[in-house]
Design a protein around this motif. Structure first.
Motif, mmCIF file in Angstrom:
data_model
loop_
_atom_site.group_PDB
_atom_site.id
_atom_site.type_symbol
_atom_site.label_atom_id
_atom_site.label_comp_id
_atom_site.label_asym_id
_atom_site.label_seq_id
_atom_site.Cartn_x
_atom_site.Cartn_y
_atom_site.Cartn_z
ATOM 1 N N UNK A 1 -19.757 -0.989 -8.537
ATOM 2 C CA UNK A 1 -19.370 -1.998 -7.956
ATOM 3 C C UNK A 1 -18.169 -2.596 -8.634
ATOM 4 N N UNK A 2 -18.192 -2.146 -9.946
ATOM 5 C CA UNK A 2 -16.913 -2.732 -10.901
ATOM 6 C C UNK A 2 -15.677 -2.214 -10.172
ATOM 7 N N UNK B 1 -6.029 -4.749 1.382
ATOM 8 C CA UNK B 1 -6.620 -3.888 2.357
ATOM 9 C C UNK B 1 -6.213 -4.440 4.061
ATOM 10 N N UNK C 1 -13.858 -7.421 -0.519
ATOM 11 C CA UNK C 1 -14.104 -8.029 -1.972
ATOM 12 C C UNK C 1 -12.757 -8.652 -2.517
ATOM 13 N N UNK D 1 -21.202 -8.454 -3.250
ATOM 14 C CA UNK D 1 -20.331 -7.352 -2.489
ATOM 15 C C UNK D 1 -21.081 -5.990 -2.244
ATOM 16 N N UNK E 1 -15.110 -12.149 -11.263
ATOM 17 C CA UNK E 1 -15.798 -10.961 -10.995
ATOM 18 C C UNK E 1 -17.143 -10.591 -11.554
ATOM 19 N N UNK F 1 -3.384 -0.350 -3.498
ATOM 20 C CA UNK F 1 -4.241 -0.100 -2.246
ATOM 21 C C UNK F 1 -5.329 -1.143 -2.169
ATOM 22 N N UNK F 2 -5.356 -1.911 -3.304
ATOM 23 C CA UNK F 2 -6.501 -2.876 -3.278
ATOM 24 C C UNK F 2 -6.340 -3.867 -2.304
ATOM 25 N N UNK G 1 -8.037 5.720 3.876
ATOM 26 C CA UNK G 1 -6.731 5.256 3.983
ATOM 27 C C UNK G 1 -6.065 5.182 2.534
ATOM 28 N N UNK G 2 -6.733 5.245 1.385
ATOM 29 C CA UNK G 2 -6.245 5.021 0.118
ATOM 30 C C UNK G 2 -5.575 6.337 -0.536
ATOM 31 N N UNK H 1 -12.435 -12.479 -3.391
ATOM 32 C CA UNK H 1 -12.151 -12.982 -4.728
ATOM 33 C C UNK H 1 -10.767 -13.692 -4.845
ATOM 34 N N UNK I 1 -4.893 -8.201 -5.991
ATOM 35 C CA UNK I 1 -6.289 -8.094 -6.795
ATOM 36 C C UNK I 1 -6.107 -7.360 -8.166
ATOM 37 N N UNK J 1 0.866 -1.213 -0.072
ATOM 38 C CA UNK J 1 0.023 0.078 0.081
ATOM 39 C C UNK J 1 0.931 1.196 -0.080
ATOM 40 N N UNK K 1 -6.992 -8.641 -11.560
ATOM 41 C CA UNK K 1 -7.826 -8.004 -12.440
ATOM 42 C C UNK K 1 -7.177 -7.948 -13.949
ATOM 43 N N UNK L 1 -14.783 -1.626 -6.965
ATOM 44 C CA UNK L 1 -14.457 -2.471 -5.880
ATOM 45 C C UNK L 1 -14.116 -3.854 -6.216
ATOM 46 N N UNK L 2 -14.658 -4.232 -7.466
ATOM 47 C CA UNK L 2 -14.261 -5.657 -7.851
ATOM 48 C C UNK L 2 -12.898 -5.851 -8.190
ATOM 49 N N UNK L 3 -12.163 -4.714 -8.867
ATOM 50 C CA UNK L 3 -10.781 -4.592 -9.161
ATOM 51 C C UNK L 3 -9.887 -3.960 -7.932
ATOM 52 N N UNK L 4 -10.659 -3.817 -6.703
ATOM 53 C CA UNK L 4 -9.520 -3.334 -5.754
ATOM 54 C C UNK L 4 -9.319 -1.747 -6.059
ATOM 55 N N UNK L 5 -10.264 -1.267 -6.846
ATOM 56 C CA UNK L 5 -9.652 0.143 -7.313
ATOM 57 C C UNK L 5 -10.729 1.365 -6.484
ATOM 58 N N UNK L 6 -11.465 0.769 -5.610
ATOM 59 C CA UNK L 6 -12.232 1.647 -4.768
ATOM 60 C C UNK L 6 -11.447 2.734 -4.041
ATOM 61 N N UNK L 7 -11.960 3.799 -3.377
ATOM 62 C CA UNK L 7 -10.937 4.691 -2.873
ATOM 63 C C UNK L 7 -11.508 4.860 -1.400
ATOM 64 N N UNK L 8 -10.952 4.149 -0.603
ATOM 65 C CA UNK L 8 -11.452 4.496 1.091
ATOM 66 C C UNK L 8 -10.543 5.476 1.462
#
Lengths: 162, 792
Positions: free
Chosen positions: B25-26, A40, A106, A100, A91, A37-38, B37-38, A110, A78, A31, A82, B28-35
């Motif tokens: 949701x796409x 977590x 997630x 999800x 996915x 950052x995927x 801490x990101x 996965x 991830x 990270x 991907x 998030x499914x690729x680990x590319x969401x932004x929380x």
């Protein structure tokens, strides 16, 4: 604590060389140093499974490993799974089935499910539940996740033996 | 063509009622969401907190000098260092008569009142450096006797946790409706039970997180929060820090689970804001899992003494409950910690016809972490008490529990209905829901199977639980009590030159599917493909003002605002298109992104042509026509204080009487949330809610010792539901549209959690019945079940 170690490893197919603090965990390394950052940090004590990734082909908890241990290792996150398209079917099944909600767990879910898919065949719902029992999800209640994994397993099995 | 134009819901291209997957949701499914801490910001500092190791202690002296000298440490602060930077807050609502609480500060002043209360903070270049420095802070503590249990805190002569308040009773309320004593006097059977509900907590996958970015040049503060209510958070910060309204922006990107946990004001988060203002640099705090257990709000902790009066013929004559609940040392701000108990006494018994109802509520301060609103506030307690009593009553008069419910549920043709506690039900469907449930689960078949298995020594139980659910709260919930919590929401739609639609809305997304539901409504009403609607949420500078997503209000309130905004934009677009085509706007329609002749459906021009004309080719338009391609509408519930939903749950489980283990075999839910916009998302709200309720029923408990110390504050020791233990959950729906809105949608987020513990409790007790045993203390652990069986 301040000791640092140089490591050379492969992350998502790319060679990486870094000098890391001896105490830095793998999840923090990915990270903070690589911007991946995927993966977590959910509990940082190896229970929730949010940081699950693939290390030399096996699924591990990135919060329970030090980056310094990884000289020569092959890490897949991830982002890599991907981009390679390896889990595109999984996915897509998660997406169709809404397996999800908040999405924080997630990636780990996965990566774990992908390991089950690689075994081949169509596991029972019970077996899927058992296999995913180390990955915590607070939103879905798991039914949709089990459905999606089951669907992806079945589709791959049918493709393998038409 | 029919004479009547089709409604927005019936048009062939409508998305309303369709199970559309979530476009957002796409990522998030690729680990590319932004929380939170990101996020990566320049010169970012990391905060870590020293927390009280004692449940109650005086802080005699704090020495931070050694910590401040460490490499990488930028500042170490205690309460004294923050004085003057903020004003303290008090968690009371004026409409909760007589309620009291004490001023709360970002860091404990001179006394710590729970194990985990923040006492000092370090801001450092890295999180590791901040945590290292914590170990160098020396605190001289004087331990004080803790009042951990509610009973101890309320005992005569118990010292007040806040001296200025006089005693530890934060709030009390009584309800006495009908003729309760008379009903108990004439009852054929009276059954009593004391139900206990352990403290548990939210365990959000993403811990609480905040990043405060202060720019001292223009005094602008941007807060990146993991929160459900950005506008509320802004208002709160403005009340307690010296900032101008225009200089504060609150942004919520992806939120990794909240369930009510992240809607409260936390002292450590307020400290982070103070640090950012002090230091002129961005400061981030992400709670670690261990501190989450002692600093996130906890839920429940009730002991309810209850009794029911019933006639031989199966009429529930009266219910009488006494709820004692512990809320920690402060009422949580700004929603208070009294609403949970208040909802217990409001809701209990309310789905049955009996007019005789008595309740007493006592809300008590104690030396444990603050307790406050968590998913299904008060509902699971009210439901388990009511439904537990109903099963006990059925056993007492030897009537089938489904039959007793059937005889006492408010009839489907009896609405509108006012409950003894004063709740107004517009239109519910309890009878149809129970009928549907009994069919779906094959109740009589299961009873036969249960009997046959008992003969073989296999002990299975069936549990039913009816319930109501509070959704779409109006301003009488919080606003009337002085809290800056909006009951209305706004939606602003903009047609872009290329024919797509940007939708900014004040309800928020934490994974429920808010953005998808809103897009479905806008796309359907406007007449465009779903992919053409881009929804923006979670930003006080980019969305209209509104309450956010909580109390199951996103679809019912935000959705109605979106529907009305789409109607308004549609009218504006047709006005412009009519001028362009020299046609009456009433003769035109919008279908799949095209302006068409309403009568024939013939395509005339695309929406992108309308957009281009409106923005770039005003020269081609008739004089005096000003295109308005933005429309904003708001909605707030007015007719009823709440939009109630109803439903029934059922549990089928197997009990191992040797080990006390419960195996959940199947769970069913019938729910009526009014019009469903996206049945897939509705089902998943219910399933997720059920599993949170199952966690409370079987696993989750914050275990405290007499000294007020948490004994299981890790995810290895605090049990949460995992995939292997959970059952498949079958969901069915009734749809009784809500009156007073065009959309007719109610909420659905609480229902699963509301009813699941009661259904499981009743199923366990059904399995225990042949042994003359029963349990009423949640969670129903193997140890408690074995104790009930007299085996340990």
């Amino acid at each position: 604590m301040s000791e640092s170690v140089e490591i050379r490893l492969t992350v998502n197919g790319a060679a990486v060389t870094r000098r890391v603090d001896a105490r830095q965990s793998l999840v923090d390394f990915l990270r903070e140093e690589l911007g991946l950052t995927g993966t977590r940090a959910g509990c940082e004590h190896g229970v929730c499974g949010a940081c699950t990734l693939r290390l030399d082909g096996a699924i591990v908890r990135a919060c329970l490993l030090f980056a310094a241990q990884l000289d020569g290792a092959r890490v897949e996150t991830i982002e890599g799974l991907s981009d390679s398209g390896e889990i595109a079917d999984l996915q897509a099944a998660f997406h169709r089935r809404n397996a999800l909600q908040c999405g924080f767990c997630t990636a780990g879910m996965l990566v774990t499910a992908a390991a089950l898919l690689r075994r081949g065949g169509v596991p029972s719902r019970e077996e899927i539940r058992d296999f995913l029992s180390g990955n915590y999800c607070r939103c879905t209640g798991y039914c949709a996740i089990i459905d999606a994994v089951e669907e992806a397993c079945r589709a791959r099995a049918e493709k393998a033996s038409p | 063509m029919s004479e009547q134009p089709l409604s927005f819901f019936d048009r062939p291209n409508s998305y309303i009622g369709k199970s559309v997957p979530r476009p957002n949701a796409q990522r998030l499914l690729q680990g590319r969401g932004v929380f939170v801490d990101d996020l990566r910001l320049p010169r970012l500092l990391h905060a870590a907190f020293l927390r009280s190791p004692y449940a109650h202690a005086r802080i005699k002296r704090i020495d931070t000098a050694a910590a401040a000298r460490r490499a990488g440490v930028v500042r170490v602060v205690t309460a004294a260092d923050l004085a003057g930077l903020y004003t303290p807050w008090v968690g009371v609502l004026t409409h909760l008569k007589g309620m009291k609480s004490a001023p709360q500060h970002p860091l404990a002043l001179d006394r710590a009142r729970w194990q985990g209360e923040p006492v000092a903070a370090v801001a450092a270049e890295t999180r590791a450096a901040a945590e290292d420095a914590l170990a160098e802070i020396a605190v001289e503590w004087e331990e004080l006797p803790p009042l951990a249990s509610v009973e101890a805190a309320l005992a005569p002569g118990a010292p007040a946790i806040h001296e200025a308040l006089g005693d530890n009773l934060a709030f009390t309320r009584t309800i006495d409706a009908g003729a309760v004593d008379d009903a108990f006097d004439r009852a054929d059977a009276v059954v009593a039970e004391t139900f206990t509900f352990a403290r548990h907590t939210g365990v959000c996958p993403e811990p609480r997180s905040i990043l405060a970015e202060f720019n001292p040049a223009d005094r602008r503060l941007t807060l990146y929060c993991s929160s459900q209510a950005p506008h509320m958070m802004k208002e709160i910060v403005l009340r307690h820090f010296p900032l101008a309204e225009a200089d504060l922006r609150v942004v919520c990107h992806d939120v990794g689970g909240s369930y009510g946990i992240k809607i409260h004001v936390y002292p450590d988060e307020m400290t982070v804001i103070a640090l950012a203002l002090m230091l002129g640099r961005p400061v981030k705090f992400v709670a670690d899992r261990l501190e989450s257990f002692v600093s996130d709000i906890h839920a429940r902790e009730h002991r309810v003494a209850a009794r029911v009066a019933v006639s031989k013929s199966g009429e529930i004559l009266a219910i009488d409950i006494d709820d004692l609940t512990g809320i920690g040392p402060f009422s949580t701000y700004p929603r208070t910690s009294a609403v949970e108990g208040n909802q217990v006494v409001n809701l209990a018994g309310s789905w049955y016809r009996s007019p005789n109802y008595r309740a007493r509520l006592r809300v008590v301060f104690q030396n444990k972490p603050p307790m406050s609103q968590y998913r299904a506030v008060g509902h699971p307690v009210a439901c388990a008490v009511t439904e537990g009593l109903v099963d006990l009553a059925a056993r007492a008069i030897a009537m089938d529990p489904a039959e007793l419910r059937w005889r006492n549920l408010i009839a489907d043709d009896a609405y509108p209905w006012k409950s003894p506690a004063g709740l107004l039900f517009e239109k519910l469907s309890h009878q149809r829901a129970l009928e549907r449930m009994l069919g779906m689960m094959d109740y009589t078949g299961l009873r036969r199977e249960q009997k046959a298995l008992r003969a073989q020594g296999v002990h299975r139980g069936i549990g039913l639980a009816c319930f109501v659910e509070i959704t779409n709260p109006g301003p009488a919930f919080y606003g009337v009590g002085g809290a800056p919590i909006s009951a209305q929401d706004g939606c602003s739609l903009r047609l872009e030159p290329g024919g797509t639609v940007t939708c900014a809305i004040s309800v928020t997304e934490q994974g429920q599917g808010t953005e998808t539901v809103v897009a479905q409504i806008v796309a359907s009403v406007l007449g465009v493909a779903l992919a053409r609607v881009r929804v923006v949420t979670g930003d006080t500078e980019r969305t209209p003002y509104g309450g956010g997503t909580w109390a199951s209000r996103g679809t019912g309130i935000g959705g109605e605002a979106a529907l009305q905004a789409a109607k308004a934009l549609r009218a504006n677009v047709l006005t412009l298109a009519g001028a362009m085509l020299q046609a009456a706007p009433g003769g035109l329609d919008i279908v799949e992104g095209w302006i068409v002749d309403a009568g024939t459906g013939a395509r005339r021009i695309g929406l992108e042509e309308v957009g281009r004309a409106g923005y770039f080719r005003g020269d081609t338009l008739p004089p005096g026509l000003q295109p308005e391609l933005v429309a904003t509408r708001h909605h707030q519930p007015r007719d009823y204080p709440f939009a109630f939903t109803n439903g029934v749950q059922a549990s089928w489980l197997e009990l191992d009487v040797e080990t006390g283990f419960v195996r959940l075999l199947k769970h069913w839910v019938v729910e009526d949330c009014g019009r469903m916009v996206n049945p897939l998302l509705v089902d998943e709200q219910i399933r997720g809610g059920v599993v949170q309720g199952l966690g409370a029923a079987l696993f989750e408990e914050c275990l405290y010792d007499a000294a007020g110390q948490l004994r299981n504050g890790t995810l290895a020791d605090y049990l949460v539901p995992m995939a292997a233990e959970m059952p498949d959950i079958e969901v069915a729906h009734l749809e009784t549209p809500l009156a007073g809105t065009e959309l007719g949608a109610k909420g659905v987020g609480e229902a699963g959690t509301a009813g699941a513990p009661a259904a499981v409790m009743n199923a366990i007790n059904d399995a225990l019945a042949p042994f003359g045993a029963r349990v009423a203390e949640q969670p129903f652990t193997p140890a408690r079940i074995l104790r009930a069986l007299g085996r340990v």
